[in-house]
Design a protein around this motif. Structure first.
Motif, short mmCIF file in Angstrom:
data_model
loop_
_atom_site.label_atom_id
_atom_site.label_comp_id
_atom_site.label_asym_id
_atom_site.label_seq_id
_atom_site.Cartn_x
_atom_site.Cartn_y
_atom_site.Cartn_z
N ARG A 43 0.81 -1.22 0.00
CA ARG A 43 0.00 0.00 0.00
C ARG A 43 0.85 1.27 0.00
N VAL A 44 2.10 1.19 0.48
CA VAL A 44 2.92 2.41 0.44
C VAL A 44 3.92 2.36 -0.70
N SER A 45 3.89 1.29 -1.50
CA SER A 45 4.85 1.20 -2.60
C SER A 45 4.47 2.19 -3.70
N PRO A 46 5.46 2.59 -4.53
CA PRO A 46 5.15 3.56 -5.58
C PRO A 46 4.43 2.93 -6.79
N ILE A 47 4.21 1.62 -6.72
CA ILE A 47 3.60 0.95 -7.88
C ILE A 47 2.09 0.92 -7.74
N LYS A 48 1.41 1.62 -8.63
CA LYS A 48 -0.03 1.86 -8.51
C LYS A 48 -0.87 0.58 -8.38
N PRO A 49 -0.69 -0.40 -9.27
CA PRO A 49 -1.55 -1.60 -9.15
C PRO A 49 -1.42 -2.27 -7.79
N LEU A 50 -0.21 -2.30 -7.24
CA LEU A 50 -0.02 -2.92 -5.92
C LEU A 50 -0.80 -2.15 -4.86
N ARG A 51 -0.75 -0.80 -4.95
CA ARG A 51 -1.49 0.03 -4.00
C ARG A 51 -2.98 -0.28 -4.09
N VAL A 53 -4.50 -2.97 -5.25
CA VAL A 53 -4.81 -4.30 -4.73
C VAL A 53 -4.78 -4.31 -3.20
N ASP A 55 -5.23 -1.74 -1.11
CA ASP A 55 -6.39 -1.00 -0.58
C ASP A 55 -7.66 -1.83 -0.69
N PHE A 128 16.70 6.47 1.25
CA PHE A 128 15.35 5.94 1.45
C PHE A 128 15.35 4.81 2.48
N MET A 132 13.53 4.78 6.14
CA MET A 132 12.58 3.74 6.53
C MET A 132 13.02 3.07 7.83
N ARG B 9 2.08 8.51 2.38
CA ARG B 9 2.41 7.53 1.35
C ARG B 9 3.35 8.11 0.30
N LEU B 12 7.08 9.53 1.36
CA LEU B 12 8.16 8.57 1.60
C LEU B 12 9.19 8.58 0.48
N TYR B 13 8.76 8.97 -0.72
CA TYR B 13 9.69 8.91 -1.85
C TYR B 13 10.03 10.30 -2.34
N THR B 24 9.81 2.01 -12.04
CA THR B 24 8.42 2.03 -11.59
C THR B 24 7.49 1.54 -12.69
N THR B 28 5.14 -1.56 -12.50
CA THR B 28 3.70 -1.42 -12.70
C THR B 28 3.20 -2.45 -13.70
N SER B 31 3.40 -5.96 -12.20
CA SER B 31 2.37 -6.25 -11.20
C SER B 31 0.99 -6.34 -11.85
N LEU B 32 0.77 -5.53 -12.90
CA LEU B 32 -0.50 -5.63 -13.64
C LEU B 32 -0.66 -7.02 -14.23
N VAL B 35 -1.46 -9.47 -11.42
CA VAL B 35 -2.86 -9.35 -11.00
C VAL B 35 -3.77 -9.98 -12.06
#
Lengths: 220, 281
Positions: A43-51, A53, A55, A128, A132, B9, B12-13, B24, B28, B31-32, B35
């Motif tokens: 949820r905090v990763s910069p990769i949108k689909p992971l966020r 999923v 959420d 980073f 963390m 959120r 952090l970056y 990224t 993305t 991961s797509l 999924v």
């Protein structure tokens, strides 16, 4: 039935049931912690689909009633050719529910840190990974002690779902239903014993959690 | 966190450079794909086991299916509303007892609150379903589900109210006492009205727990949404589709309640106090 009679006839069952409830609680809570860390990282990763999923996962499992999820896992999944043992069904259900709330606790902990601290960490040149491990995670963990204690108690209460499927040996709630339907006139005693086991454990866990929290809390 | 500030959120970056941006994008896409594969596997499992057959889904296009489910939903609302009302009243009473200066009363209320917070609602339901009838007390199915749900909620609500009372500034009580109000009047006229306003978002979010607890109504055969779903399953012999639809319905209802509580909390600036945020002892 008096206390002595219940103890004589079902003492062994109670010992097993207490062990069953506590061990299920411990296993489920440990697994839920691992899963909730994973979900929080997503949820905090910069990769949108992971966020998305992550959420979605949290919204689904914090809003679904426990019994509804258990029934889906125990009675609907076999129709999809996924057959799990009864106990595993209960554990999967409890872990899914608890991990959603666990991830929420971590997110609240992270959000409470404040953007200013991250900016400060970055401006003094922390990478980073350093930000963390030195700033975010220690504070998030510290402020999560109390919510996680509550979650541990809630996890124990959720294992009562085990009474809705045939478990052997039974846990504390299922045992009450078993005794009361088996011995007519069992009365209130079986209920009282189970209830005191739950409430007593919850009380002790609360005290321990509170002690730890007082030691490690970040005062803001 | 409000919309115009950077969320944790994102804070952090750092703003990503060209290398990170490329990474990224790769992440993305990867991961797509993952999924997508996951979804495909689920759909395949449905297909292979024949759960996508029209016979399992076609009755959802008929009005009376939905009317029947809606009847069940009304049952859920009836139980949740009554249990909510009872637990509000009980919660306030328990809280008042808990914070009173009369030591024995405070101790008793504390034990009651801790008991109801520390016992699973299912156990309480079995108490009303299996134990109480043994003493010759006959309750209708409605009360056998409503009372335990209300009791389980009242323990948590008492603590929510207490948090609300504690959030009212001390100066308010001092001012009230100094103009000659009695302690009782101070509580009723000054502290409680403000405390109630503070806990409104928390009360709404607590409604989710009540709705969840009502799901067990099938134990006592009360016709709520879940119980009616079970009837649908036997008439149509469709386990997977009905349970999935009902689960989604519950999720949507609870999601809506949660969002309402979050909106109220944001608008009023009062935090949501729930089981997980309160002090466990």
């Amino acid at each position: 039935m008096g206390f002595a009679e219940v103890f004589e006839e079902y003492g062994a069952n109670y010992a097993k049931a207490i062990f069953e409830t506590l061990s299920m609680t411990a296993i489920c809570f440990a697994l839920a912690m691992v899963l909730s860390i994973l979900i929080t990282v997503m949820r905090v990763s910069p990769i949108k689909p992971l966020r998305v999923v992550g959420d979605l996962y949290v919204q689904v499992f914090r809003n679904i009633p426990g019994v509804a999820l258990l029934i889906v896992v125990a009675y609907a999944l076999p129709n999809l050719k996924v057959v799990l043992p009864w106990k595993t069904c209960v554990e999967v259900t409890v872990v899914l529910l608890a991990s959603a709330f666990g991830s929420e606790n971590f997110m609240t902990g992270i959000n409470a840190i404040g953007v200013g601290q991250i900016e400060a960490a970055r401006s003094i040149g922390l990478t980073f990974g350093q930000t963390m491990s030195k700033v975010v995670i220690p504070q998030a963990l510290r402020s999560a002690v109390l919510p996680m204690t509550n979650l541990l108690i809630a996890t124990m209460l959720t294992t009562a779902l085990g009474s809705q499927v045939p478990l052997n040996p039974q846990e504390l709630t299922g045992l009450v239903s078993y005794i009361t339907t088996r011995s007519t006139g069992a009365g209130i005693i079986p209920f009282v014993i189970s209830a005191l086991c739950y409430a007593g454990t919850a009380f002790l866990l609360g005290i321990v959690g509170n002690r730890i929290d007082k030691k490690v809390r970040v005062l803001r | 966190m409000s919309a115009h500030t950077v969320s944790m959120r994102d804070a952090l970056y750092e703003a990503p450079g060209p290398k990170t941006r490329r990474l990224t994008i790769v992440g993305t896409i990867l991961s797509l794909v993952l999924v997508g594969i996951g979804l495909a596997l689920v759909v395949r499992q449905f297909y292979v086991s024949g759960q996508l057959d029209a016979k399992y889904w076609v009755f959802f296009t008929q009005l009376h299916t939905w009317r029947y489910l809606f009847d069940g939903f009304l049952g859920t609302i009836r139980v949740a509303a009554m249990a909510g009302a009872i637990s509000l009243l009980l919660g306030v009473l328990l809280m008042l007892g808990r914070i009173s200066n009369v030591r024995p009363l405070s101790a008793v209320c504390r034990v009651i609150i801790d008991f109801f917070r520390g016992v699973p609602s299912l156990l309480l339901i079995y108490f009303f379903y299996l134990v109480i009838p043994q003493y010759g007390i006959r309750l209708s199915a409605f009360w056998m589900i409503t009372l335990p749900v209300a009791l389980a909620a009242s323990g948590v609500l008492a603590e929510v109210f207490r948090a609300g009372v504690n959030a009212v500034p001390k100066g308010q009580t001092e001012a009230a006492l100094s103009i000659g109000l009695t302690p009782g009047k101070t509580m009723v006229k000054i502290v409680l009205p403000q405390a109630l306003r503070i806990v409104v978002p928390s009360l709404i979010s607590q409604l989710v727990v009540v709705v969840k607890d009502t799901t067990v109504a099938y134990v006592v055969s009360y016709p709520d949404l879940m119980q009616n779903a079970r009837v649908l399953i036997t008439t149509h012999d469709a386990v997977v589709s009905v349970y999935l639809v009902v689960a989604v319905l519950y999720i949507l209802v609870n999601y809506a309640i949660n969002q309402l509580s979050i909106t109220m909390a944001r608008r009023s600036g009062n935090p949501i106090v729930s089981r997980t945020t309160e002090n466990p002892t």
